[in-house]
Design a protein around this motif. Structure first.
Motif, PDB file in Angstrom:
ATOM      1  N   UNK A  98       0.445  -1.696   0.494  1.00  0.00           N
ATOM      2  CA  UNK A  98       0.168   0.104   0.400  1.00  0.00           C
ATOM      3  C   UNK A  98       0.769   1.266   0.363  1.00  0.00           C
ATOM      4  N   UNK A  99       0.741   2.290  -0.486  1.00  0.00           N
ATOM      5  CA  UNK A  99       1.381   3.279  -1.274  1.00  0.00           C
ATOM      6  C   UNK A  99       0.967   4.384  -1.199  1.00  0.00           C
ATOM      7  N   UNK A 100       1.350   6.112  -0.724  1.00  0.00           N
ATOM      8  CA  UNK A 100       0.591   7.399  -0.289  1.00  0.00           C
ATOM      9  C   UNK A 100       1.173   8.043  -0.798  1.00  0.00           C
ATOM     10  N   UNK A 101       0.796   9.083  -0.587  1.00  0.00           N
ATOM     11  CA  UNK A 101       1.753  10.692  -1.371  1.00  0.00           C
ATOM     12  C   UNK A 101       2.349  11.316   0.176  1.00  0.00           C
ATOM     13  N   UNK A 102       2.057  11.138   1.292  1.00  0.00           N
ATOM     14  CA  UNK A 102       2.092  11.868   2.296  1.00  0.00           C
ATOM     15  C   UNK A 102       2.458  10.454   3.767  1.00  0.00           C
ATOM     16  N   UNK A 103       3.463  11.071   4.859  1.00  0.00           N
ATOM     17  CA  UNK A 103       3.248   9.911   5.726  1.00  0.00           C
ATOM     18  C   UNK A 103       1.610  10.247   6.712  1.00  0.00           C
ATOM     19  N   UNK A 121       8.923  -4.541  10.658  1.00  0.00           N
ATOM     20  CA  UNK A 121       9.390  -3.240  10.386  1.00  0.00           C
ATOM     21  C   UNK A 121       8.463  -2.068  10.896  1.00  0.00           C
ATOM     22  N   UNK A 122       8.923  -1.004  12.057  1.00  0.00           N
ATOM     23  CA  UNK A 122       8.140  -0.637  12.510  1.00  0.00           C
ATOM     24  C   UNK A 122       7.994   0.521  11.077  1.00  0.00           C
ATOM     25  N   UNK A 123       7.213   1.240  11.565  1.00  0.00           N
ATOM     26  CA  UNK A 123       6.486   2.234  10.679  1.00  0.00           C
ATOM     27  C   UNK A 123       7.270   3.485  10.825  1.00  0.00           C
ATOM     28  N   UNK A 124       8.802   4.453   9.933  1.00  0.00           N
ATOM     29  CA  UNK A 124       9.054   5.269   9.744  1.00  0.00           C
ATOM     30  C   UNK A 124       9.837   5.777   8.709  1.00  0.00           C
ATOM     31  N   UNK A 125      10.175   7.100   8.789  1.00  0.00           N
ATOM     32  CA  UNK A 125      11.788   6.915   7.353  1.00  0.00           C
ATOM     33  C   UNK A 125      12.350   5.564   7.639  1.00  0.00           C
ATOM     34  N   UNK A 131       8.465   7.160   4.618  1.00  0.00           N
ATOM     35  CA  UNK A 131       7.801   5.531   5.405  1.00  0.00           C
ATOM     36  C   UNK A 131       7.341   5.455   4.524  1.00  0.00           C
ATOM     37  N   UNK A 132       7.887   4.067   5.930  1.00  0.00           N
ATOM     38  CA  UNK A 132       7.864   2.686   5.358  1.00  0.00           C
ATOM     39  C   UNK A 132       7.829   1.628   6.493  1.00  0.00           C
ATOM     40  N   UNK A 133       6.830   0.891   6.010  1.00  0.00           N
ATOM     41  CA  UNK A 133       6.881  -0.527   7.422  1.00  0.00           C
ATOM     42  C   UNK A 133       6.503  -1.474   6.426  1.00  0.00           C
ATOM     43  N   UNK A 139      -4.055 -11.953  10.194  1.00  0.00           N
ATOM     44  CA  UNK A 139      -4.953 -13.056   9.684  1.00  0.00           C
ATOM     45  C   UNK A 139      -4.026 -14.089   8.948  1.00  0.00           C
ATOM     46  N   UNK A 140      -2.547 -13.128   9.418  1.00  0.00           N
ATOM     47  CA  UNK A 140      -1.681 -13.850   8.277  1.00  0.00           C
ATOM     48  C   UNK A 140      -0.881 -12.980   7.127  1.00  0.00           C
ATOM     49  N   UNK A 141      -1.562 -12.145   6.898  1.00  0.00           N
ATOM     50  CA  UNK A 141      -1.054 -11.178   5.381  1.00  0.00           C
ATOM     51  C   UNK A 141      -0.053 -10.667   6.085  1.00  0.00           C
ATOM     52  N   UNK A 142       1.053 -10.415   5.029  1.00  0.00           N
ATOM     53  CA  UNK A 142       2.384  -9.488   5.421  1.00  0.00           C
ATOM     54  C   UNK A 142       1.616  -8.074   4.441  1.00  0.00           C
ATOM     55  N   UNK A 143       1.557  -7.343   4.748  1.00  0.00           N
ATOM     56  CA  UNK A 143       1.537  -5.416   4.379  1.00  0.00           C
ATOM     57  C   UNK A 143       2.349  -5.290   3.896  1.00  0.00           C
ATOM     58  N   UNK A 144       3.243  -4.595   3.502  1.00  0.00           N
ATOM     59  CA  UNK A 144       4.195  -2.671   2.986  1.00  0.00           C
ATOM     60  C   UNK A 144       3.827  -2.031   2.744  1.00  0.00           C
ATOM     61  N   UNK A 145       3.320  -1.142   4.006  1.00  0.00           N
ATOM     62  CA  UNK A 145       3.198   0.363   3.776  1.00  0.00           C
ATOM     63  C   UNK A 145       4.330   1.536   3.658  1.00  0.00           C
ATOM     64  N   UNK A 146       4.300   2.221   2.800  1.00  0.00           N
ATOM     65  CA  UNK A 146       5.146   2.880   2.439  1.00  0.00           C
ATOM     66  C   UNK A 146       4.167   4.377   1.224  1.00  0.00           C
ATOM     67  N   UNK A 147       4.973   5.441   2.012  1.00  0.00           N
ATOM     68  CA  UNK A 147       4.978   6.523   1.401  1.00  0.00           C
ATOM     69  C   UNK A 147       6.021   6.957  -0.221  1.00  0.00           C
ATOM     70  N   UNK A 148       5.533   7.034  -1.325  1.00  0.00           N
ATOM     71  CA  UNK A 148       6.035   7.301  -2.418  1.00  0.00           C
ATOM     72  C   UNK A 148       7.359   8.485  -2.239  1.00  0.00           C
ATOM     73  N   UNK A 149       8.546   8.409  -2.740  1.00  0.00           N
ATOM     74  CA  UNK A 149       8.683   9.528  -2.627  1.00  0.00           C
ATOM     75  C   UNK A 149       9.800   9.311  -4.543  1.00  0.00           C
ATOM     76  N   UNK A 150      10.305  10.698  -4.377  1.00  0.00           N
ATOM     77  CA  UNK A 150      11.475  10.671  -6.270  1.00  0.00           C
ATOM     78  C   UNK A 150      12.242   9.530  -6.183  1.00  0.00           C
ATOM     79  N   UNK A 151      12.705   9.250  -6.845  1.00  0.00           N
ATOM     80  CA  UNK A 151      13.743   8.706  -6.747  1.00  0.00           C
ATOM     81  C   UNK A 151      15.054   9.192  -7.178  1.00  0.00           C
ATOM     82  N   UNK A 152      16.083   9.287  -5.993  1.00  0.00           N
ATOM     83  CA  UNK A 152      17.279  10.272  -5.674  1.00  0.00           C
ATOM     84  C   UNK A 152      18.675  10.044  -6.758  1.00  0.00           C
ATOM     85  N   UNK A 153      18.385   8.403  -7.617  1.00  0.00           N
ATOM     86  CA  UNK A 153      19.816   8.517  -8.325  1.00  0.00           C
ATOM     87  C   UNK A 153      20.030   8.584  -9.871  1.00  0.00           C
TER      88      UNK A 153
END
Length: 153
Positions: A98-103, A121-125, A131-133, A139-153
């Motif tokens: 699940x991705x969003x634009x802001x923390x 992994x606790x949600x945080x910078x 933001x990532x966690x 229910x045994x489902x693994x979720x990744x939640x993060x905040x989209x950020x422009x690629x800095x490379x």
């Protein structure tokens, strides 16, 4: 023409509870149809189990689920998780992302899913996102939640 994907989760008797939980976290409309609603005799063991379930929200969140017929409930056992060189390694075959634009947008979703979850992994910078966690829900489902950020490379 647009193409979209929706994660479809397979449960063993607790799809209804999982979908209700996800609706409480993400909001939106809940649809649940039992095998008995499609003509299975009501006295059979799976008649009250979910043959089609879905949560759809105005913010774009969508997830589907059903109960695998003839399956006894299974305990939610998270896969083994380790940390190596700053990376999270698990035995899971997939994650729901699940991705969003802001923390501020993602934090309440994290708080909701974390209720009764095994936090990997606790949600945080993080080095790659504001933001990532990662967690495995009740229910045994693994979720990744993060905040989209422009690629800095």
């Amino acid at each position: 023409m647009a193409i979209s994907t929706t994660t479809h989760l397979n449960f063993r008797g607790d799809a209804r509870a999982a979908l209700e939980f996800y609706q409480s976290v993400f909001g939106g409309h809940l649809t649940v149809v039992a095998y008995g609603d499609f003509g299975m005799p009501k006295d059979l063991p799976d008649a009250d189990k979910v043959v089609f379930g879905q949560v759809t929200a105005e913010n774009g969140f969508s997830i589907m689920a059903y109960d695998v017929p003839g399956q006894a409930p299974a305990a939610a056992v998270p896969a083994a998780t380790t940390r190596a060189n700053g990376m999270t390694l698990t035995g899971e075959r997939f994650f729901v992302s699940v991705r969003g634009e802001t923390v501020e947008e993602i934090s309440p979703l994290w708080d909701g899913l974390a209720d009764g979850a095994d936090v990997i992994e606790k949600f945080g910078p993080s080095p790659w996102a504001p933001g990532f966690g990662m967690l495995t829900d009740r229910f045994g489902v693994t979720w990744i939640l993060d905040v989209t950020a422009p690629y800095a490379g």
